[in-house]
Design a protein around this motif. Structure first.
Motif, PDB file in Angstrom:
ATOM      1  N   SER A 135       0.850  -1.214   0.000  1.00 16.36           N
ATOM      2  CA  SER A 135       0.000   0.000   0.000  1.00 16.36           C
ATOM      3  C   SER A 135       0.871   1.245   0.000  1.00 16.36           C
ATOM      4  CB  SER A 135      -0.923  -0.024   1.226  1.00 16.36           C
ATOM      5  OG  SER A 135      -0.150  -0.059   2.415  1.00 16.36           O
ATOM      6  N   PRO A 136       0.578   2.198  -0.831  1.00 14.84           N
ATOM      7  CA  PRO A 136       1.415   3.428  -0.912  1.00 14.84           C
ATOM      8  C   PRO A 136       1.353   4.222   0.379  1.00 14.84           C
ATOM      9  CG  PRO A 136      -0.624   3.724  -2.145  1.00 14.84           C
ATOM     10  CD  PRO A 136      -0.591   2.291  -1.737  1.00 14.84           C
ATOM     11  N   VAL A 137       2.522   4.820   0.702  1.00 14.63           N
ATOM     12  CA  VAL A 137       2.599   5.644   1.913  1.00 14.63           C
ATOM     13  C   VAL A 137       2.091   7.050   1.557  1.00 14.63           C
ATOM     14  CG1 VAL A 137       4.119   6.614   3.679  1.00 14.63           C
ATOM     15  CG2 VAL A 137       4.556   4.313   2.716  1.00 14.63           C
ATOM     16  N   ALA A 138       1.145   7.527   2.358  1.00 11.02           N
ATOM     17  CA  ALA A 138       0.598   8.869   2.103  1.00 11.02           C
ATOM     18  C   ALA A 138       1.597   9.932   2.546  1.00 11.02           C
ATOM     19  CB  ALA A 138      -0.728   9.035   2.839  1.00 11.02           C
ATOM     20  N   VAL A 139       1.963  10.784   1.618  1.00 15.01           N
ATOM     21  CA  VAL A 139       2.947  11.828   1.917  1.00 15.01           C
ATOM     22  C   VAL A 139       2.242  13.184   1.772  1.00 15.01           C
ATOM     23  CG1 VAL A 139       5.165  12.834   1.304  1.00 15.01           C
ATOM     24  CG2 VAL A 139       4.781  10.369   1.029  1.00 15.01           C
ATOM     25  N   PRO A 140       2.259  14.008   2.802  1.00 16.09           N
ATOM     26  CA  PRO A 140       1.636  15.342   2.676  1.00 16.09           C
ATOM     27  C   PRO A 140       2.316  16.181   1.586  1.00 16.09           C
ATOM     28  CG  PRO A 140       2.054  14.778   4.976  1.00 16.09           C
ATOM     29  CD  PRO A 140       2.760  13.769   4.154  1.00 16.09           C
ATOM     30  N   ALA A 141       1.507  16.988   0.908  1.00 14.49           N
ATOM     31  CA  ALA A 141       2.052  17.840  -0.183  1.00 14.49           C
ATOM     32  C   ALA A 141       3.079  18.817   0.345  1.00 14.49           C
ATOM     33  CB  ALA A 141       0.906  18.563  -0.874  1.00 14.49           C
ATOM     34  N   ALA A 142       2.840  19.311   1.547  1.00 14.97           N
ATOM     35  CA  ALA A 142       3.790  20.272   2.110  1.00 14.97           C
ATOM     36  C   ALA A 142       5.139  19.619   2.351  1.00 14.97           C
ATOM     37  CB  ALA A 142       3.239  20.836   3.423  1.00 14.97           C
ATOM     38  N   LEU A 143       5.125  18.324   2.770  1.00 12.05           N
ATOM     39  CA  LEU A 143       6.378  17.626   3.013  1.00 12.05           C
ATOM     40  C   LEU A 143       7.108  17.391   1.695  1.00 12.05           C
ATOM     41  CD1 LEU A 143       8.237  16.336   5.093  1.00 12.05           C
ATOM     42  CD2 LEU A 143       6.923  14.210   4.893  1.00 12.05           C
ATOM     43  N   VAL A 144       6.320  17.149   0.622  1.00  9.87           N
ATOM     44  CA  VAL A 144       6.950  16.944  -0.692  1.00  9.87           C
ATOM     45  C   VAL A 144       7.619  18.229  -1.157  1.00  9.87           C
ATOM     46  CG1 VAL A 144       6.512  16.356  -3.105  1.00  9.87           C
ATOM     47  CG2 VAL A 144       5.353  15.094  -1.278  1.00  9.87           C
ATOM     48  N   GLU A 145       6.932  19.372  -0.988  1.00 10.28           N
ATOM     49  CA  GLU A 145       7.529  20.654  -1.376  1.00 10.28           C
ATOM     50  C   GLU A 145       8.788  20.939  -0.586  1.00 10.28           C
ATOM     51  OE1 GLU A 145       6.750  22.571  -3.803  1.00 10.28           O
ATOM     52  OE2 GLU A 145       5.042  21.320  -4.421  1.00 10.28           O
ATOM     53  N   HIS A 146       8.763  20.623   0.715  1.00 11.79           N
ATOM     54  CA  HIS A 146       9.952  20.837   1.539  1.00 11.79           C
ATOM     55  C   HIS A 146      11.091  19.917   1.094  1.00 11.79           C
ATOM     56  CE1 HIS A 146      12.412  21.857   4.954  1.00 11.79           C
ATOM     57  NE2 HIS A 146      12.430  20.546   5.355  1.00 11.79           N
ATOM     58  N   ALA A 147      10.740  18.705   0.704  1.00 12.69           N
ATOM     59  CA  ALA A 147      11.764  17.766   0.247  1.00 12.69           C
ATOM     60  C   ALA A 147      12.391  18.240  -1.056  1.00 12.69           C
ATOM     61  CB  ALA A 147      11.141  16.392   0.065  1.00 12.69           C
ATOM     62  N   ARG A 148      11.574  18.886  -1.950  1.00 10.37           N
ATOM     63  CA  ARG A 148      12.124  19.410  -3.194  1.00 10.37           C
ATOM     64  C   ARG A 148      13.155  20.508  -2.916  1.00 10.37           C
ATOM     65  NH1 ARG A 148       6.471  19.271  -5.878  1.00 10.37           N
ATOM     66  NH2 ARG A 148       6.500  17.229  -6.933  1.00 10.37           N
ATOM     67  N   LYS A 149      12.849  21.330  -1.946  1.00  9.90           N
ATOM     68  CA  LYS A 149      13.792  22.408  -1.597  1.00  9.90           C
ATOM     69  C   LYS A 149      15.089  21.824  -1.053  1.00  9.90           C
ATOM     70  CE  LYS A 149      10.218  25.845  -0.521  1.00  9.90           C
ATOM     71  NZ  LYS A 149       9.656  26.712   0.526  1.00  9.90           N
ATOM     72  N   VAL A 150      14.961  20.761  -0.203  1.00 10.46           N
ATOM     73  CA  VAL A 150      16.160  20.125   0.357  1.00 10.46           C
ATOM     74  C   VAL A 150      16.963  19.466  -0.759  1.00 10.46           C
ATOM     75  CG1 VAL A 150      16.969  18.315   1.902  1.00 10.46           C
ATOM     76  CG2 VAL A 150      15.105  19.813   2.627  1.00 10.46           C
ATOM     77  N   ALA A 151      16.272  18.842  -1.735  1.00 10.64           N
ATOM     78  CA  ALA A 151      16.959  18.185  -2.836  1.00 10.64           C
ATOM     79  C   ALA A 151      17.658  19.197  -3.727  1.00 10.64           C
ATOM     80  CB  ALA A 151      15.970  17.339  -3.632  1.00 10.64           C
ATOM     81  N   ALA A 152      16.986  20.338  -3.992  1.00  3.12           N
ATOM     82  CA  ALA A 152      17.606  21.376  -4.831  1.00  3.12           C
ATOM     83  C   ALA A 152      18.836  21.948  -4.153  1.00  3.12           C
ATOM     84  CB  ALA A 152      16.581  22.470  -5.118  1.00  3.12           C
ATOM     85  N   GLU A 153      18.708  22.193  -2.833  1.00  7.99           N
ATOM     86  CA  GLU A 153      19.871  22.719  -2.103  1.00  7.99           C
ATOM     87  C   GLU A 153      21.025  21.720  -2.140  1.00  7.99           C
ATOM     88  OE1 GLU A 153      21.043  24.090   2.439  1.00  7.99           O
ATOM     89  OE2 GLU A 153      18.987  23.459   1.969  1.00  7.99           O
ATOM     90  N   HIS A 154      20.726  20.392  -2.008  1.00  9.41           N
ATOM     91  CA  HIS A 154      21.772  19.363  -2.035  1.00  9.41           C
ATOM     92  C   HIS A 154      22.425  19.286  -3.403  1.00  9.41           C
ATOM     93  CE1 HIS A 154      23.795  15.620  -0.939  1.00  9.41           C
ATOM     94  NE2 HIS A 154      23.385  15.155  -2.154  1.00  9.41           N
ATOM     95  N   HIS A 155      21.600  19.433  -4.473  1.00  8.13           N
ATOM     96  CA  HIS A 155      22.152  19.362  -5.813  1.00  8.13           C
ATOM     97  C   HIS A 155      23.031  20.569  -6.102  1.00  8.13           C
ATOM     98  CE1 HIS A 155      22.182  19.712 -10.252  1.00  8.13           C
ATOM     99  NE2 HIS A 155      22.156  18.350 -10.213  1.00  8.13           N
ATOM    100  N   ALA A 156      22.605  21.768  -5.618  1.00 11.60           N
ATOM    101  CA  ALA A 156      23.396  22.974  -5.847  1.00 11.60           C
ATOM    102  C   ALA A 156      24.709  22.908  -5.074  1.00 11.60           C
ATOM    103  CB  ALA A 156      22.588  24.202  -5.440  1.00 11.60           C
ATOM    104  N   ARG A 157      24.686  22.256  -3.914  1.00 15.30           N
ATOM    105  CA  ARG A 157      25.895  22.238  -3.094  1.00 15.30           C
ATOM    106  C   ARG A 157      26.847  21.123  -3.519  1.00 15.30           C
ATOM    107  NH1 ARG A 157      26.516  19.497   1.575  1.00 15.30           N
ATOM    108  NH2 ARG A 157      24.258  19.183   1.684  1.00 15.30           N
ATOM    109  N   THR A 158      26.291  19.953  -3.921  1.00 15.04           N
ATOM    110  CA  THR A 158      27.149  18.820  -4.241  1.00 15.04           C
ATOM    111  C   THR A 158      27.218  18.522  -5.725  1.00 15.04           C
ATOM    112  OG1 THR A 158      25.310  17.268  -3.921  1.00 15.04           O
ATOM    113  CG2 THR A 158      26.676  17.775  -1.994  1.00 15.04           C
TER     114      THR A 158
END
Length: 219
Positions: A169-192
């Motif tokens: 069964s798929p894990v329900a992920v809040p939209a706000a958490l997904v948006e926050h994760a995108r920001k963390v991923a973008a910051e990680h990509h820009a830094r590394t």
């Protein structure tokens, strides 16, 4: 009881009289054949002992042939002396063959006694098993019997328990958490310069592994 004692006394008296007469006749023949002094008295004892030994062998039931042979020899010596002293033999002029027979009697008696004793001991050794004599009573010989194979306990068959199917069964992920994760991923990509992986994303967001995997698929 008195009648039985009377019969026993009569038999005993008769045996003593017969033995004394036979003893005296053997002594007279031995003395006439040149055996004087104590030697003449030893001959009756030797004949009677051989007669008794042969009779005991016959009573025991072992080696009856040897028992009968020496019994007849001793009986012939005793009976011959009784007949010889009945006037059929001149004791003053004993023939040479009788002197030779009387002189050779000790060797004959010794041979007979030795054979009787030896054959008796040999027959007992052949009929008795040393191993059986040493083995205590009540214990059977189990050397040739195979050791019984111990029975192993029967283990009941246990059916394997099927593993529970993975939770699809798929894990329900809040939209706000997904948006926050995108920001963390973008910051990680820009830094590394590389895309963020699921373990790093889970460590940065502080979420369980299933939720981190679900977020990583949506990025």
């Amino acid at each position: 009881m008195r009648a039985q004692l009377a019969r026993v006394d009569a038999v005993l008296i008769q045996a003593v009289i017969a033995a004394a007469l036979s003893f005296a006749h053997l002594h007279d023949v031995a003395s006439a054949a040149g055996q004087d002094g104590w030697k003449a008295w030893a001959y009756p004892i030797s004949v009677d002992l051989l007669l008794v030994a042969a009779w005991r062998r016959l009573r025991s039931g072992e080696a009856k042939t040897a028992g009968w042979c020496w019994f007849l020899i001793a009986l012939a010596a005793s009976l011959g002396a009784n007949i010889a002293t009945a006037g059929l033999l001149d004791l003053d002029h004993v023939p040479a063959w009788l002197r030779i027979l009387v002189a050779g009697w000790p060797a004959i008696a010794f041979l007979g006694g030795t054979l009787l004793v030896h054959s008796s001991q040999t027959s007992r050794d052949e009929t008795s098993d040393p191993a059986d004599a040493e083995r205590p009573e009540g214990i059977e010989d189990q050397e040739n019997e195979p050791d019984p194979t111990p029975e192993l306990p029967v283990t009941p068959e246990v059916e394997p328990v099927p593993a529970p199917p993975p939770d699809s069964s798929p894990v329900a992920v809040p939209a706000a958490l997904v948006e926050h994760a995108r920001k963390v991923a973008a910051e990680h990509h820009a830094r590394t310069g590389t895309a963020i992986d699921a373990p790093t994303l889970r460590a940065r967001l502080g979420v369980p592994p299933p939720m981190a995997d679900a977020i990583a698929t949506q990025l």
